[in-house]
Design a protein around this motif. Structure first.
Motif, short mmCIF file in Angstrom:
data_model
loop_
_atom_site.label_atom_id
_atom_site.label_comp_id
_atom_site.label_asym_id
_atom_site.label_seq_id
_atom_site.Cartn_x
_atom_site.Cartn_y
_atom_site.Cartn_z
N ASN A 10 0.60 -1.17 0.10
CA ASN A 10 -0.01 -0.09 0.05
C ASN A 10 0.86 1.35 0.13
O ASN A 10 0.54 2.18 -0.44
N ARG A 11 2.36 1.18 0.41
CA ARG A 11 2.91 2.43 0.33
C ARG A 11 4.02 2.29 -0.67
O ARG A 11 4.76 3.33 -0.78
N TYR A 13 6.68 -0.80 -2.91
CA TYR A 13 6.99 -2.39 -3.28
C TYR A 13 8.17 -2.90 -3.33
O TYR A 13 9.26 -2.08 -3.21
N ARG A 56 -8.84 0.61 3.16
CA ARG A 56 -7.90 1.64 2.72
C ARG A 56 -6.61 1.02 2.19
O ARG A 56 -6.19 1.28 1.10
N THR A 57 -6.04 0.04 3.06
CA THR A 57 -4.89 -0.69 2.57
C THR A 57 -4.90 -1.27 1.43
O THR A 57 -4.16 -1.15 0.59
N ARG A 58 -6.05 -2.17 1.17
CA ARG A 58 -6.31 -2.82 -0.22
C ARG A 58 -6.56 -1.83 -1.39
O ARG A 58 -5.96 -1.97 -2.47
N THR A 59 -7.21 -0.90 -1.13
CA THR A 59 -7.41 0.13 -2.21
C THR A 59 -6.12 0.71 -2.40
O THR A 59 -5.86 0.88 -3.73
N ASP A 60 -5.36 1.20 -1.50
CA ASP A 60 -4.04 1.68 -1.77
C ASP A 60 -3.09 0.70 -2.58
O ASP A 60 -2.38 1.22 -3.60
N THR A 61 -3.12 -0.51 -2.04
CA THR A 61 -2.59 -1.62 -2.78
C THR A 61 -3.02 -1.80 -4.22
O THR A 61 -1.98 -1.76 -5.28
N LYS A 63 -4.09 0.48 -6.11
CA LYS A 63 -3.64 1.83 -6.79
C LYS A 63 -2.22 1.55 -7.17
O LYS A 63 -1.79 1.93 -8.26
N MET A 64 -1.27 0.94 -6.12
CA MET A 64 0.06 0.43 -6.67
C MET A 64 0.24 -0.25 -7.74
O MET A 64 1.05 -0.13 -8.61
N ARG A 67 -0.29 1.61 -10.88
CA ARG A 67 0.95 2.29 -11.25
C ARG A 67 1.92 1.37 -12.00
O ARG A 67 2.55 1.46 -13.01
#
Length: 144
Positions: A10-11, A13, A56-61, A63-64, A67
């Motif tokens: 999430n932050r 990789y 939120r963590t899964r959503t941020d992951t 998004k990563m 990208r």
């Protein structure tokens, strides 16, 4: 054949490079040291399973992952469940069994624990499983 395996979080990789010919992990790191994609025969990104209860963590992951897919459009997407199934031979395989299997399949990996963490192991496992998928695609392409 060299495969770049990426374990997104999430932050950020982590990544690992698996060399099929030498049967070993030859490099690993985090997003601050990502090597050039041209150095690899393929890129494999660990995908997340379907999100039934988004957080939120899964959503941020997710998004990563998006990208990373933009950066590597031809990347092979492999779920963690698929990694465990291939490494353990069972859809019910545990993470511990998958880690033991990874040590068996890539002997030098067990010896190189210094500087490696769980995210590097996940990236290496993703790259290892991608080799099998690439070999199947090559065989199917030759049959046509």
């Amino acid at each position: 054949m060299r495969i770049l395996g990426i374990d997104p979080g999430n932050r950020g990789y982590h990544w690992a490079t698996y060399d099929k010919v030498r049967n070993e992990i030859i490099a690993w790191g985090d997003e601050s040291k990502l090597p050039n994609g041209a150095e690899f025969d393929a890129v494999a990104i660990e995908d997340i399973a379907a999100i039934y209860h988004p957080s939120r963590t899964r959503t941020d992951t997710a998004k990563m992952i998006g990208r990373l897919q933009a950066a590597f459009p031809d990347a092979i997407m492999i779920t963690r469940e698929r990694v465990r199934t291939v490494l353990t031979g069972s859809a019910r395989g545990s993470e511990a069994a998958a880690n033991r299997a990874l040590n068996r399949f890539i002997p030098s990996f067990a010896a190189r624990r210094r500087g490696l963490n769980g995210h590097h192991r996940a990236a290496a496992a993703c790259a290892f499983v991608a080799v099998g998928r690439l070999q199947r695609q090559k065989i199917e392409g030759e049959k046509r």
